[in-house]
Design a protein around this motif. Structure first.
Motif, PDB file in Angstrom:
ATOM      1  N   GLU A  84     -26.889  27.739  39.388  1.00 27.64           N
ATOM      2  CA  GLU A  84     -27.835  28.823  39.669  1.00 27.64           C
ATOM      3  C   GLU A  84     -28.053  29.701  38.436  1.00 27.64           C
ATOM      4  OE1 GLU A  84     -25.305  28.231  41.810  1.00 27.64           O
ATOM      5  OE2 GLU A  84     -26.422  27.385  43.490  1.00 27.64           O
ATOM      6  N   ASN A  85     -26.943  30.040  37.764  1.00 24.57           N
ATOM      7  CA  ASN A  85     -27.046  30.904  36.593  1.00 24.57           C
ATOM      8  C   ASN A  85     -27.848  30.259  35.473  1.00 24.57           C
ATOM      9  OD1 ASN A  85     -25.659  33.082  37.600  1.00 24.57           O
ATOM     10  ND2 ASN A  85     -23.673  32.242  37.041  1.00 24.57           N
ATOM     11  N   SER A  88     -31.544  30.609  36.381  1.00 27.14           N
ATOM     12  CA  SER A  88     -32.120  31.951  36.358  1.00 27.14           C
ATOM     13  C   SER A  88     -32.115  32.526  34.941  1.00 27.14           C
ATOM     14  CB  SER A  88     -31.383  32.870  37.337  1.00 27.14           C
ATOM     15  OG  SER A  88     -30.017  32.895  37.038  1.00 27.14           O
ATOM     16  N   ARG A 105     -28.677  28.349  48.693  1.00 28.70           N
ATOM     17  CA  ARG A 105     -29.109  28.145  47.317  1.00 28.70           C
ATOM     18  C   ARG A 105     -30.578  28.479  47.143  1.00 28.70           C
ATOM     19  NH1 ARG A 105     -25.727  22.581  46.663  1.00 28.70           N
ATOM     20  NH2 ARG A 105     -23.745  23.548  46.100  1.00 28.70           N
ATOM     21  N   LYS A 108     -31.675  31.739  45.759  1.00 28.46           N
ATOM     22  CA  LYS A 108     -31.521  32.046  44.328  1.00 28.46           C
ATOM     23  C   LYS A 108     -32.380  31.171  43.426  1.00 28.46           C
ATOM     24  CE  LYS A 108     -26.909  32.932  45.670  1.00 28.46           C
ATOM     25  NZ  LYS A 108     -25.812  32.031  46.008  1.00 28.46           N
ATOM     26  N   LYS A 223     -36.611  30.088  40.413  1.00 31.70           N
ATOM     27  CA  LYS A 223     -37.120  30.559  41.694  1.00 31.70           C
ATOM     28  C   LYS A 223     -38.593  30.943  41.592  1.00 31.70           C
ATOM     29  CE  LYS A 223     -36.328  33.208  45.671  1.00 31.70           C
ATOM     30  NZ  LYS A 223     -36.365  32.402  46.854  1.00 31.70           N
TER      31      LYS A 223
ATOM     32  N   GLU B 185     -19.775  31.415  46.106  1.00 31.49           N
ATOM     33  CA  GLU B 185     -20.353  32.732  45.800  1.00 31.49           C
ATOM     34  C   GLU B 185     -20.784  32.783  44.342  1.00 31.49           C
ATOM     35  OE1 GLU B 185     -20.168  34.653  48.525  1.00 31.49           O
ATOM     36  OE2 GLU B 185     -18.846  33.276  49.569  1.00 31.49           O
ATOM     37  N   SER B 186     -21.559  31.781  43.921  1.00 30.71           N
ATOM     38  CA  SER B 186     -21.803  31.707  42.484  1.00 30.71           C
ATOM     39  C   SER B 186     -22.641  32.878  41.965  1.00 30.71           C
ATOM     40  CB  SER B 186     -22.466  30.380  42.125  1.00 30.71           C
ATOM     41  OG  SER B 186     -23.647  30.235  42.869  1.00 30.71           O
ATOM     42  N   ASP B 187     -23.228  33.671  42.865  1.00 30.03           N
ATOM     43  CA  ASP B 187     -23.966  34.832  42.353  1.00 30.03           C
ATOM     44  C   ASP B 187     -23.044  36.010  42.077  1.00 30.03           C
ATOM     45  OD1 ASP B 187     -23.473  34.804  45.057  1.00 30.03           O
ATOM     46  OD2 ASP B 187     -25.012  36.288  45.488  1.00 30.03           O
ATOM     47  N   ALA B 188     -21.806  35.917  42.541  1.00 38.65           N
ATOM     48  CA  ALA B 188     -20.874  37.031  42.335  1.00 38.65           C
ATOM     49  C   ALA B 188     -19.711  36.604  41.459  1.00 38.65           C
ATOM     50  CB  ALA B 188     -20.370  37.555  43.669  1.00 38.65           C
TER      51      ALA B 188
END
Lengths: 270, 222
Positions: A84-85, A88, A105, A108, A223, B185-188
């Motif tokens: 994800e990172n 983004s 997912r 995000k 996204k 929780e890959s966003d955190a």
């Protein structure tokens, strides 16, 4: 005199390298694609620096349809937790790395596809006939990768009483499986098929064929990039219609007796 | 802000970390003391074994030691120590590996402590007719231990952090839970890291303070 000659040489080298970078780069000519580097059959970086697997084949095809030559692709390793990172932040444009489409997912990132339907399954010894049903799993010793969704599913959902061994890599599970200290390795059947098809493991293992979950692999994009999504979907559809999809499946999973699902319907639109 | 912690048993995971640390610390203290005794013993074979063990084990990456304990001892050779479920076996193998590894550091800390004891003391003890074991256990080691409380505290703190390597063979300690959380929780990610970093500060800081105080109390003033 000597100094001037060195200086001139240095200047020449400098200007050469400057022109070299000037015509070689430019971010628009290259496309950065995230794949797995450590999954045989799907995304694998071989010791001689080549990339092979089903994800890689799909990525190449899509990139070609988007107007990029194979040599313009810059492969990046996309570990599961980082995907994800990476999208983004813009580190990669696409992620084609056994990336299951899930509602969480989708909050995000956006997906195109799916391009493959996989199921969580078990890899067992070729002579083992004791696992025919989900109920048989509860008394077994399973193995998976620390942190993976498959490992968490085992405990939470379909076999809470089964013993679970976790390692850092799927390949570490194979030792115990072969020596009968473990009964099964569990994760997506596409990944398992890749291990079973490796030359060094040929004939030792087989898939149980249980279809414990539905994993729709999609191509991850930033996204909300509708334009890119439409283009990728078109490319995927073309790949399926042309028969290149079937060929890629056969090339990468063939030796494992992997009964793949037919090409999935493309559902991720807008 | 911390709602991502819901559904995870953080305390249970850190409790396994504590148990790993305590059992490995006890094991490494016993085995490390024996190794130190071997290294200063009058028997050449024992000295050679002690030296070889310490130099090989402390220079082998801990991950390799632990993964070998699982893949080599258990999965390949079938050695399951006390037995039990897979979780029990993994825990025991991790304790074995951590103790075997940490013992080499305990041994070296202790040997430096033995060096602080004046030779005259051992000579005097010999003159009284004590044998090697008596000289070591009655005269030298008690003083040596008092001199190395602080270095041993460092070894213990390193051991506490090293228990995270047991995640490589799936022991359900803090680092294993962290991997689960990172997957979900890959966003955190940064918060997840911070929570676990804080957990280890909570474990190691009091250890350091307590043993630092103790080391001043018991030090032999020469």
């Amino acid at each position: 005199m000597k100094f001037r000659r060195t200086a001139a040489a240095a200047a020449a080298v400098l200007s050469l390298s400057l022109t070299a970078t000037a015509c070689g780069s430019g971010d628009d000519d290259k496309i950065k694609i995230g794949i797995k580097f450590d999954q045989p059959g799907l995304g694998l970086k071989t010791p001689d620096g080549k990339y092979q697997g089903f994800d890689v084949d799909v990525a190449k095809y899509v990139a070609k349809e988007l107007g990029y030559d194979e040599k313009d692709i810059e492969w990046k390793q996309a570990p599961s937790a980082e995907r994800e990172n990476m999208l983004s932040r813009g580190d990669v444009k696409l992620i084609v790395a056994t990336y299951s489409i899930t509602p969480e997912r989708k909050e995000k990132v956006s997906f195109a596809g799916p391009y493959l339907l996989a199921h969580q399954d078990l890899l067992i010894r070729a002579d083992d006939n004791s696992i025919k049903d989900v109920k048989d799993i509860n008394s077994k010793k399973l193995c998976s990768v620390t942190g993976s969704t498959s490992a968490q599913n085992v405990k939470k959902d379909f076999a809470p009483d089964a013993e679970l061994q976790r390692y850092n890599q799927y390949s570490q599970c194979l030792t115990g499986l072969e020596n009968k200290n473990l009964d099964a390795l569990t994760t997506d059947d596409s990944i398992l098929a890749g291990y079973a098809a490796q030359d060094k493991h040929k004939g030792k293992f087989k898939l149980a064929g249980l279809q414990l979950s539905d994993e729709n692999y999609g191509i991850g994009i930033k996204k909300g990039d509708k334009d890119l999504q439409t283009k990728i979907n078109k490319a995927l559809q073309k790949m399926i219609d042309e028969g290149a999809w079937d060929k890629a499946v056969k090339d990468n999973f063939g030796p494992a007796n992997y009964k793949n699902e037919p090409a999935p319907q493309i559902t991720e639109k807008g | 802000m911390f709602d991502f912690l819901e559904g995870y048993d953080l305390l249970a995971a850190f409790w396994v970390t504590v148990k790993l640390t305590v059992f490995s610390a006890i094991g490494s203290l016993i085995w490390g003391t024996l190794l130190a005794a071997m290294r200063v013993s009058p028997v050449p074979v024992m000295r050679a074994f002690g030296t070889a063990y310490v130099n090989i084990v402390r220079n082998t990456p801990l991950t390799i030691v632990i993964v070998f304990a699982s893949l080599g001892l258990y999965q390949t050779l079938g050695i399951s120590l006390l037995g039990g479920t897979l979780d029990d076996i993994n825990f025991q193998l991790a304790v074995l590996a951590l103790a075997a590894y940490t013992a080499s550091f305990v041994c070296e800390a202790l040997r430096s402590g033995i060096n602080t004891v004046p030779v005259g003391q051992a000579e005097a003890a010999r003159a009284l007719g004590l044998n090697f074991r008596q000289v070591l256990t009655l005269v030298v080691l008690p003083q040596a231990f008092r001199a190395v409380v602080a270095p041993l505290a460092n070894v213990l703190i390193a051991l506490t952090k090293n228990t995270t390597v047991a995640a490589a063979i799936g022991v359900a300690e803090a680092a294993t839970l962290m991997k689960d959380m990172i997957e979900n929780e890959s966003d955190a990610i940064f918060l997840v890291f911070s929570v676990f970093a804080f957990g280890f500060v909570v474990l190691t800081l009091p250890t350091g303070l307590l043993l630092g105080w103790l080391s001043k109390r018991v030090a032999v003033k020469r």
